[in-house]
Scaffold this active site. Structure first.
Site, mmCIF file in Angstrom:
data_model
loop_
_atom_site.group_PDB
_atom_site.id
_atom_site.type_symbol
_atom_site.label_atom_id
_atom_site.label_comp_id
_atom_site.label_asym_id
_atom_site.label_seq_id
_atom_site.Cartn_x
_atom_site.Cartn_y
_atom_site.Cartn_z
ATOM 1 N N ASP A 47 0.867 -1.185 0.000
ATOM 2 C CA ASP A 47 0.000 0.000 0.000
ATOM 3 C C ASP A 47 0.898 1.229 0.000
ATOM 4 O OD1 ASP A 47 -2.369 -1.569 0.137
ATOM 5 O OD2 ASP A 47 -2.027 -1.850 2.268
ATOM 6 N N LYS A 93 0.665 -8.048 -2.577
ATOM 7 C CA LYS A 93 -0.695 -7.631 -2.943
ATOM 8 C C LYS A 93 -0.626 -6.271 -3.612
ATOM 9 C CE LYS A 93 -3.913 -5.497 -0.595
ATOM 10 N NZ LYS A 93 -5.131 -5.018 0.083
ATOM 11 N N LEU A 138 -8.539 -6.073 -6.842
ATOM 12 C CA LEU A 138 -9.328 -5.048 -7.542
ATOM 13 C C LEU A 138 -10.808 -5.111 -7.192
ATOM 14 C CD1 LEU A 138 -7.674 -4.999 -11.090
ATOM 15 C CD2 LEU A 138 -7.153 -3.613 -9.077
ATOM 16 N N LYS A 139 -11.215 -6.116 -6.446
ATOM 17 C CA LYS A 139 -12.606 -6.216 -5.961
ATOM 18 C C LYS A 139 -13.602 -5.928 -7.082
ATOM 19 C CE LYS A 139 -11.570 -5.072 -1.137
ATOM 20 N NZ LYS A 139 -10.110 -4.869 -1.149
ATOM 21 N N LEU A 140 -13.546 -6.753 -8.108
ATOM 22 C CA LEU A 140 -14.396 -6.523 -9.288
ATOM 23 C C LEU A 140 -15.878 -6.683 -8.966
ATOM 24 C CD1 LEU A 140 -12.376 -8.549 -11.969
ATOM 25 C CD2 LEU A 140 -12.116 -6.146 -11.324
ATOM 26 N N HIS A 141 -16.677 -5.770 -9.501
ATOM 27 C CA HIS A 141 -18.130 -5.794 -9.295
ATOM 28 C C HIS A 141 -18.790 -5.047 -10.444
ATOM 29 C CE1 HIS A 141 -21.664 -4.938 -6.247
ATOM 30 N NE2 HIS A 141 -22.025 -5.671 -7.278
ATOM 31 N N ASP A 142 -19.392 -5.790 -11.376
ATOM 32 C CA ASP A 142 -20.047 -5.156 -12.529
ATOM 33 C C ASP A 142 -20.962 -6.203 -13.162
ATOM 34 O OD1 ASP A 142 -20.681 -3.450 -14.678
ATOM 35 O OD2 ASP A 142 -18.637 -2.713 -14.864
ATOM 36 N N ILE A 143 -21.533 -5.906 -14.296
ATOM 37 C CA ILE A 143 -22.390 -6.900 -14.951
ATOM 38 C C ILE A 143 -21.526 -8.081 -15.411
ATOM 39 C CG2 ILE A 143 -24.182 -5.270 -15.676
ATOM 40 C CD1 ILE A 143 -22.855 -5.292 -18.473
ATOM 41 N N PRO A 144 -22.132 -9.271 -15.494
ATOM 42 C CA PRO A 144 -21.349 -10.464 -15.812
ATOM 43 C C PRO A 144 -20.489 -10.336 -17.079
ATOM 44 C CG PRO A 144 -23.525 -11.100 -15.038
ATOM 45 C CD PRO A 144 -23.538 -9.599 -15.152
ATOM 46 N N THR A 166 -15.619 -4.941 5.701
ATOM 47 C CA THR A 166 -15.540 -4.813 7.168
ATOM 48 C C THR A 166 -15.794 -3.374 7.618
ATOM 49 O OG1 THR A 166 -13.153 -4.702 6.931
ATOM 50 C CG2 THR A 166 -14.069 -6.804 7.646
ATOM 51 N N ARG A 203 -1.601 -9.337 12.843
ATOM 52 C CA ARG A 203 -0.555 -8.597 13.539
ATOM 53 C C ARG A 203 0.298 -9.542 14.379
ATOM 54 N NH1 ARG A 203 -1.455 -5.488 10.427
ATOM 55 N NH2 ARG A 203 -1.999 -3.288 10.530
ATOM 56 N N ARG A 208 1.626 -3.188 6.923
ATOM 57 C CA ARG A 208 2.540 -2.351 7.702
ATOM 58 C C ARG A 208 3.499 -3.061 8.645
ATOM 59 N NH1 ARG A 208 -2.447 1.374 9.077
ATOM 60 N NH2 ARG A 208 -3.346 -0.700 8.806
HETATM 61 O O1 C5P Z 1 -1.022 -2.710 6.904
HETATM 62 P P1 C5P Z 1 -2.039 -3.778 7.167
HETATM 63 O O2 C5P Z 1 -1.415 -5.102 7.570
HETATM 64 O O3 C5P Z 1 -3.147 -3.339 8.066
HETATM 65 O O4 C5P Z 1 -2.672 -4.030 5.715
HETATM 66 C C1 C5P Z 1 -3.739 -4.899 5.535
HETATM 67 C C2 C5P Z 1 -4.140 -4.947 4.101
HETATM 68 O O5 C5P Z 1 -5.354 -5.686 4.024
HETATM 69 C C3 C5P Z 1 -4.418 -3.583 3.479
HETATM 70 O O6 C5P Z 1 -4.030 -3.655 2.115
HETATM 71 C C4 C5P Z 1 -5.916 -3.435 3.604
HETATM 72 O O7 C5P Z 1 -6.467 -2.677 2.575
HETATM 73 C C5 C5P Z 1 -6.391 -4.871 3.486
HETATM 74 N N1 C5P Z 1 -7.684 -5.114 4.131
HETATM 75 C C6 C5P Z 1 -7.894 -4.923 5.482
HETATM 76 N N2 C5P Z 1 -9.112 -5.170 6.038
HETATM 77 C C7 C5P Z 1 -10.100 -5.606 5.277
HETATM 78 C C8 C5P Z 1 -9.921 -5.803 3.928
HETATM 79 C C9 C5P Z 1 -8.679 -5.547 3.370
HETATM 80 O O8 C5P Z 1 -6.988 -4.517 6.192
HETATM 81 N N3 C5P Z 1 -11.257 -5.879 5.829
#
Ligand code: C5P
Length: 245
Positions: free
Chosen positions: A20, A41, A69-75, A132, A193, A223
């Site tokens: 990121d 990623k 890219l979390k695709l979401h559109d018509i099939p 989330t 984490r 991170r």
């Molecule tokens: O830096 P960190 O470990 O928090 O990064 C987590 C990755 O997972 C980020 O790219 C974030 O966009 C993604 N992500 C998330 N929670 C979600 C969905 C995706 O942290 N519910």
């Protein structure tokens, strides 16, 4: 399904480093993590700025790519998008379960076509269920009255039933999702984490070993690795946790 303790091979293959960041930082991290991390990623921020080149560049450096890219559109559109993403070299691609069974099936058809054309491994699909960032109130505001957990389960089952290889969910949901979807589903969990790491903006977290124990197949970790003083050492510490758990 992975079983702790993992072998070193399994552990390195289970971690997806979330890039990121901007292009220069992504390349810098790729250099630091070469030989240590197997997966990166690439999300929308990086992809929309630098395009398919980013995926190819990471492949050229020896990484597999989760193209988020979390695709979401018509099939029809998703068929083409999934095919294109697969041709570019996405090893895993995310789609939204909310697009419905036909959309998911067309994503699957798209990546199958691309695999046949490339004569390579098929891109695996993972479906997002409920973001989330959405709670019960936010769901109600878009007309969904089902409890969040029920909606997550419904969309996960729908997506996998329609051809998705798996889903993305939090480590807290991983055990339920594993029970629901069976041993072969690809379960990708962010919100991981290592013990003692800063939480940042993540609220519901699990350690790498706990996420795997709950049924995760792959851990998206940003991170704690990318902002560590020594990203390669941070990666090694996570591998050590998974191989000694
Ligand atoms: O830096 P960190 O470990 O928090 O990064 C987590 C990755 O997972 C980020 O790219 C974030 O966009 C993604 N992500 C998330 N929670 C979600 C969905 C995706 O942290 N519910």
């Amino acid at each position: 399904m992975l079983k702790l303790p993992l072998t070193e091979e399994e552990a390195r293959d289970a971690v997806i480093v979330a890039l990121d960041c901007d292009r220069d930082e992504a390349f810098h991290l790729a250099d630091l993590l070469a030989g240590k991390a197997r997966w990166v990623k690439v999300g929308m921020t990086l992809y929309y700025a630098y395009g398919p080149e980013m995926v190819r560049a990471m492949h050229d450096r020896g990484f597999k790519v989760f193209l988020d890219l979390k695709l979401h559109d018509i099939p029809f559109q998703i068929h083409g998008a999934a095919r294109s993403a697969s041709m570019v070299g996405a090893d895993i691609l995310s789609i939204h379960g909310l697009g419905g069974a036909d959309m998911v099936a067309q994503a699957r058809a798209g990546v199958e076509e691309a695999a046949a054309e490339r004569e390579g491994d098929r891109t695996r699909l993972v479906a997002i269920s409920v973001l989330t960032s959405m709670d019960q109130e936010a769901l109600a505001s878009i007309g969904v009255d089902a409890p969040v957990a029920d909606e997550v389960a419904r969309l996960a089952k729908l997506a996998v039933g329609a051809g998705s290889d798996g889903i993305v969910c939090s480590p807290q949901e991983a055990a339920d999702m594993r029970a629901l979807l069976g041993p072969d589903a690809l379960i990708v969990t962010p919100g991981v984490r290592p013990a003692g790491a800063a939480l940042g903006d993540q609220k519901r977290v699990a350690t790498p070993a706990a996420a795997i124990a709950a049924g995760a197949s792959k851990l998206v970790i940003g991170r704690p690795i990318t902002q560590a003083e020594d990203p390669a050492a941070a990666m090694d510490a996570i591998v050590a946790e998974l191989t000694q758990a």
